[in-house]
Write a protein that holds these residues in place. Structure first.
Motif, short mmCIF file in Angstrom:
data_model
loop_
_atom_site.label_atom_id
_atom_site.label_comp_id
_atom_site.label_asym_id
_atom_site.label_seq_id
_atom_site.Cartn_x
_atom_site.Cartn_y
_atom_site.Cartn_z
N GLY A 287 0.83 -1.18 0.00
CA GLY A 287 0.00 0.00 0.00
C GLY A 287 0.87 1.25 0.00
N PRO A 288 0.27 2.45 0.08
CA PRO A 288 1.05 3.68 0.06
C PRO A 288 2.08 3.72 1.18
CG PRO A 288 -1.29 4.14 -0.25
CD PRO A 288 -1.18 2.70 0.12
N ASN A 289 3.33 4.05 0.82
CA ASN A 289 4.41 4.22 1.79
C ASN A 289 4.59 2.99 2.69
OD1 ASN A 289 4.91 6.93 0.93
ND2 ASN A 289 3.09 7.55 2.10
N ASN A 290 4.62 1.81 2.06
CA ASN A 290 4.85 0.55 2.78
C ASN A 290 3.80 0.30 3.86
OD1 ASN A 290 7.23 -0.06 1.30
ND2 ASN A 290 8.37 1.37 2.60
N THR A 291 2.54 0.50 3.52
CA THR A 291 1.44 0.22 4.44
C THR A 291 0.52 -0.82 3.83
OG1 THR A 291 0.03 1.95 3.48
CG2 THR A 291 1.46 2.59 5.32
N ARG A 292 -0.46 -1.24 4.60
CA ARG A 292 -1.56 -2.06 4.10
C ARG A 292 -2.84 -1.24 4.24
NH1 ARG A 292 -0.96 -7.41 3.63
NH2 ARG A 292 -3.16 -7.79 4.06
N PHE A 293 -3.72 -1.34 3.23
CA PHE A 293 -5.00 -0.65 3.33
C PHE A 293 -5.88 -1.28 4.40
CE2 PHE A 293 -4.35 1.15 -1.00
CZ PHE A 293 -4.69 2.47 -0.70
N ALA A 294 -6.65 -0.43 5.07
CA ALA A 294 -7.71 -0.86 5.98
C ALA A 294 -8.87 0.10 5.77
CB ALA A 294 -7.23 -0.84 7.43
N ALA A 295 -10.00 -0.21 6.34
CA ALA A 295 -11.16 0.68 6.25
C ALA A 295 -11.98 0.53 7.52
CB ALA A 295 -12.01 0.36 5.02
N SER A 296 -12.79 1.52 7.83
CA SER A 296 -13.49 1.47 9.11
C SER A 296 -14.68 2.40 9.14
CB SER A 296 -12.53 1.85 10.25
OG SER A 296 -12.13 3.21 10.13
N MET A 297 -15.56 2.15 10.12
CA MET A 297 -16.58 3.08 10.56
C MET A 297 -16.29 3.42 12.02
SD MET A 297 -20.20 1.75 8.98
CE MET A 297 -20.52 1.69 7.22
N ASN A 298 -16.23 4.70 12.32
CA ASN A 298 -15.90 5.16 13.68
C ASN A 298 -14.63 4.48 14.20
OD1 ASN A 298 -17.90 7.01 13.76
ND2 ASN A 298 -19.17 5.98 15.29
N ASN A 299 -13.66 4.33 13.31
CA ASN A 299 -12.34 3.77 13.63
C ASN A 299 -12.38 2.30 14.01
OD1 ASN A 299 -9.55 4.53 13.62
ND2 ASN A 299 -9.51 4.16 15.83
N VAL A 300 -13.51 1.61 13.74
CA VAL A 300 -13.60 0.17 13.96
C VAL A 300 -13.66 -0.52 12.61
CG1 VAL A 300 -14.94 -1.72 14.95
CG2 VAL A 300 -14.83 0.49 16.14
N SER A 301 -12.68 -1.37 12.35
CA SER A 301 -12.64 -2.15 11.13
C SER A 301 -13.33 -3.48 11.40
CB SER A 301 -11.19 -2.38 10.68
OG SER A 301 -11.14 -2.93 9.38
N PHE A 302 -14.42 -3.74 10.67
CA PHE A 302 -15.30 -4.86 10.99
C PHE A 302 -14.65 -6.19 10.63
CE2 PHE A 302 -19.21 -7.47 10.28
CZ PHE A 302 -19.78 -7.29 11.53
N VAL A 303 -14.67 -7.11 11.59
CA VAL A 303 -14.08 -8.45 11.41
C VAL A 303 -15.20 -9.48 11.40
CG1 VAL A 303 -12.52 -10.18 12.37
CG2 VAL A 303 -11.94 -7.75 12.56
N LEU A 304 -15.28 -10.27 10.34
CA LEU A 304 -16.29 -11.32 10.28
C LEU A 304 -15.86 -12.51 11.13
CD1 LEU A 304 -17.10 -11.32 6.46
CD2 LEU A 304 -18.63 -10.58 8.30
N PRO A 305 -16.80 -13.14 11.86
CA PRO A 305 -16.45 -14.39 12.56
C PRO A 305 -16.08 -15.48 11.56
CG PRO A 305 -18.61 -13.54 13.25
CD PRO A 305 -18.21 -12.78 12.04
N THR A 306 -15.56 -16.57 12.06
CA THR A 306 -15.19 -17.68 11.18
C THR A 306 -15.83 -19.00 11.59
OG1 THR A 306 -13.19 -18.03 12.51
CG2 THR A 306 -12.98 -16.67 10.52
N ARG A 307 -16.33 -19.12 12.83
CA ARG A 307 -16.85 -20.42 13.26
C ARG A 307 -18.37 -20.47 13.36
NH1 ARG A 307 -17.33 -20.66 19.10
NH2 ARG A 307 -16.49 -18.80 20.11
N THR A 308 -19.03 -19.33 13.33
CA THR A 308 -20.49 -19.29 13.27
C THR A 308 -20.88 -17.91 12.80
OG1 THR A 308 -22.54 -19.74 14.49
CG2 THR A 308 -20.84 -18.49 15.65
N SER A 309 -22.15 -17.72 12.46
CA SER A 309 -22.59 -16.39 12.07
C SER A 309 -22.99 -15.59 13.30
CB SER A 309 -23.77 -16.49 11.10
OG SER A 309 -24.96 -16.86 11.79
N ILE A 310 -23.00 -14.26 13.16
CA ILE A 310 -23.37 -13.39 14.26
C ILE A 310 -24.82 -13.66 14.68
CG2 ILE A 310 -23.66 -10.99 14.99
CD1 ILE A 310 -21.48 -10.26 12.94
N LEU A 311 -25.71 -13.82 13.70
CA LEU A 311 -27.11 -14.05 14.02
C LEU A 311 -27.31 -15.36 14.77
CD1 LEU A 311 -30.06 -13.13 13.76
CD2 LEU A 311 -30.15 -14.28 11.53
N GLN A 312 -26.60 -16.40 14.36
CA GLN A 312 -26.70 -17.68 15.07
C GLN A 312 -26.16 -17.55 16.48
OE1 GLN A 312 -25.06 -19.51 11.37
NE2 GLN A 312 -26.04 -21.35 12.14
N ALA A 313 -25.06 -16.81 16.62
CA ALA A 313 -24.49 -16.62 17.96
C ALA A 313 -25.47 -15.87 18.86
CB ALA A 313 -23.17 -15.86 17.85
#
Length: 476
Positions: A287-313
C-alpha cells in the motif's frame, strides 16, 4: 420482515452454502415495488453471481405512471480477465488496492467499444413512439457508474424498489447496489443509439477502469443504411463530474408527504473511509508508503467471525463471537475532510455491533473522511429502507445543516452514496428484528472492514420477534 435468516451475508446471518449444498431463501416482500436484485455475499463471488429481482404492483393495481409498452432489465456489471477471487487474494496478500477491472458490461456483454466483443453487443429493439421502462441495476463490484443514452431523455420514476416524484434527466449515477427505474420514450429519428456506462471515480490518485460499456437502442423502423452504420454515441460526463451527480441526486423526492421520524431515540454519527496499517516493507506491504490498506466506521474495522454467524451466535447465546459496544460517535473528533493526523490512520479490528430497541427511531450522520482520500462511498443498510433527509459537502455541522433537512418528501433508499468529501443523514424506524449489516458496497472497501452491524432486539410478541431458523440453514 422478521426473516433475517434470508438476508445472506456470510458469517453475519448465515454460514456460507458449501459446494454442492443448497439453501432456500424464504421471505415476505412488504411495501416495496420496483427493482431490487439478488447477489452472492461471500468474498467477491458477487462479481458474477447476481440477477434482477422485480416486484410488480399487486393484482388489481398499477404503476403510478402510464403503463409502458414493455420493460427491459439493464444490469451493469464489472469484468476481470482473470478469476475475481484471484484478484482478491492478491490484494489481500499485498495489502495494496486490487487490480482494476478490464471491462464493464451491460447484461453480461462489454459492447463494441472493446476489442473482440462487437458480436456480443446487446441490442434492445424498440418501436417508434413507444415508452419503455428500463430497470437499471449497478451490479459492478467496485465502481459507481454513470449511465446515459444518446439523444434520449430519461424520466426517473423509482429507486431501490420505491417510487419517486418523476423527473427528467439525461444522465444517471448509480452506486454499486443501487437500482433506478426510468421511462424512455422512443421519440427520436429511427436509427441506432448507444446506451453507455462509465466510471464515476472520486478518489484522488486511485486507479480505476476508465473504459466505457455500451449496448444499442435500435429502432425497428430504422432504414437499412442506419442499421449497418455506427450507432450515435452520447455525450459522456467526465469521470470526476461530481456536479452532475449532485444535480441528479438532489432531484430525488418521494411522490408525496411521508412519515419521517421526527423524535429521534438514537442519534448516531458514523465516520466512513479508508485507513492504513503500518508494517515492514515487503510483499505484504504494497500500500502507500509501505502500508496495508484498511477501512473502518468510527475507527472500527469490521471483522467477520469464522466459526459461526453473528445471528446464530445471538439466537443461540453463543459467547465470544461479538460485542455490542460499537461507538455511537467517533472515539476522537477531528477535521474529517481536512488534513488528518497520522495518529488517526490505524483502526481497531473487532466484531462490534450497535444494539437498537425494537421500534426505536434512528438518525445516522454518515461522514466521509480524508485519511487516505475523500471518496464517494455507497453505504447499504440490510433489512431496511431509510429516508435520506440531507446531504452536503465538507464536515457535517449540526447547527446549520440540520435546518436544511427535508422532512416533508425525502427519498427512500436502501443504499446511499455519501458524497465525496461530504456527508449524508438518514432516518429509519428499527422495526425489523435481527442482525443487519451496514457496509460500503464497494467490495474492496468491505473486504478491508468498512462495515458494522446493528442488532435490533425483539419487540413484544410473535409478530415483533425473529422467526426460528429454517431447518436447511447452512451448517457452520
Amino acid at each position: 420482515m422478521r426473516t433475517p435468516w434470508a438476508d445472506g451475508p456470510a458469517y453475519v446471518t448465515q454460514c456460507p452454502i458449501q459446494p454442492g449444498g443448497t439453501y432456500t431463501y424464504r421471505f415476505t416482500i412488504e411495501n416495496q415495488e420496483g427493482t431490487l436484485w439478488w447477489h452472492a455475499h461471500s468474498r467477491w463471488l458477487r462479481a458474477t453471481v447476481y440477477g434482477a429481482l422485480i416486484i410488480y404492483p399487486k393484482l388489481g393495481s398499477s404503476y403510478p405512471f402510464p403503463k409502458p409498452t414493455h420493460e427491459i432489465p439493464v444490469l451493469l456489471g464489472e469484468w476481470w480477465d482473470r478469476d475475481p477471487i484471484d484478484v482478491l487474494r492478491q490484494a489481500t496478500f499485498t495489502g495494496a488496492g486490487p487490480n482494476v477491472s478490464d471491462a464493464y458490461t451491460i447484461n453480461g456483454q462489454p459492447g463494441d467499444l472493446y476489442r473482440c466483443s462487437s458480436k456480443g453487443t446487446v441490442k434492445f429493439p424498440v418501436n417508434s413512439g413507444e415508452t419503455v421502462l428500463l430497470r437499471i441495476i449497478n451490479a459492478a463490484l467496485n465502481q459507481q457508474l454513470f449511465f446515459t443514452i444518446a439523444n434520449h431523455k430519461l424520466t426517473v420514476v423509482a429507486a431501490d424498489a420505491l417510487y419517486d416524484k418523476p423527473f427528467p434527466t439525461s444522465v444517471l449515477m448509480l452506486g454499486p447496489g443501487q437500482t433506478t427505474d426510468v421511462l424512455l420514450t422512443a421519440d427520436q429519428t429511427p436509427g441506432r443509439y448507444y446506451m453507455a456506462a462509465l466510471a464515476y471515480a472520486t478518489g484522488q490518485n486511485v486507479p480505476f477502469d476508465n473504459t466505457t460499456t455500451t449496448a444499442i437502442l435500435e429502432y425497428k423502423s430504422a432504414p437499412r443504411s442506419a442499421k449497418s452504420s455506427k450507432p450515435i454515441l452520447p455525450r459522456l460526463p467526465a469521470n470526476n463530474d461530481t456536479a452532475t451527480v449532485t444535480a441528479f441526486t438532489s432531484q430525488l423526492r418521494s411522490p408525496s408527504k411521508v412519515n419521517v421520524p421526527i423524535k429521534i431515540d438514537e442519534n448516531l454519527f458514523f465516520t466512513v473511509g479508508l485507513g492504513f496499517l503500518n508494517c515492514n516493507p515487503g510483499p505484504r506491504c504494497q500500500g502507500p508508503n509501505n502500508t496495508r490498506f484498511a477501512a473502518s466506521m468510527n475507527n472500527v474495522s469490521f471483522v467477520l467471525p469464522t466459526r459461526t454467524s453473528i445471528l446464530q451466535a445471538y439466537y443461540q447465546n453463543i459467547p465470544g463471537i461479538f460485542t455490542t459496544n460499537f461507538p455511537p460517535v467517533p472515539p476522537v473528533k477531528f477535521d474529517y475532510t481536512g488534513n488528518v493526523s497520522r495518529a488517526l490512520w490505524r483502526p481497531v479490528f473487532s466484531t462490534k455491533l450497535y444494539k437498537l430497541k425494537f421500534g426505536s427511531t434512528v438518525q445516522i450522520v454518515l461522514q466521509d473522511t480524508a485519511i487516505f482520500s475523500t471518496e464517494d462511498h455507497p453505504i447499504h443498510l440490510h433489512g431496511y429502507h431509510f429516508y435520506v433527509v440531507g446531504q452536503g459537502f465538507g464536515n457535517f455541522n449540526p447547527k446549520t445543516d440540520t435546518a436544511k433537512f427535508n422532512l416533508i418528501d425525502p427519498p427512500q433508499r436502501n443504499t446511499i452514496d455519501v458524497p465525496v468529501g461530504g456527508w449524508a443523514v438518514i432516518r429509519f424506524v428499527a422495526d425489523n428484528p435481527g442482525v443487519w449489516l451496514m457496509h460500503c458496497h464497494i467490495d474492496s472497501h468491505l473486504t478491508w472492514g468498512l462495515a458494522m452491524s446493528f442488532l435490533v432486539e425483539n419487540g413484544v410478541g410473535e409478530l415483533q420477534s425473529i422467526e426460528p431458523p429454517p431447518p436447511d440453514l447452512p451448517r457452520c
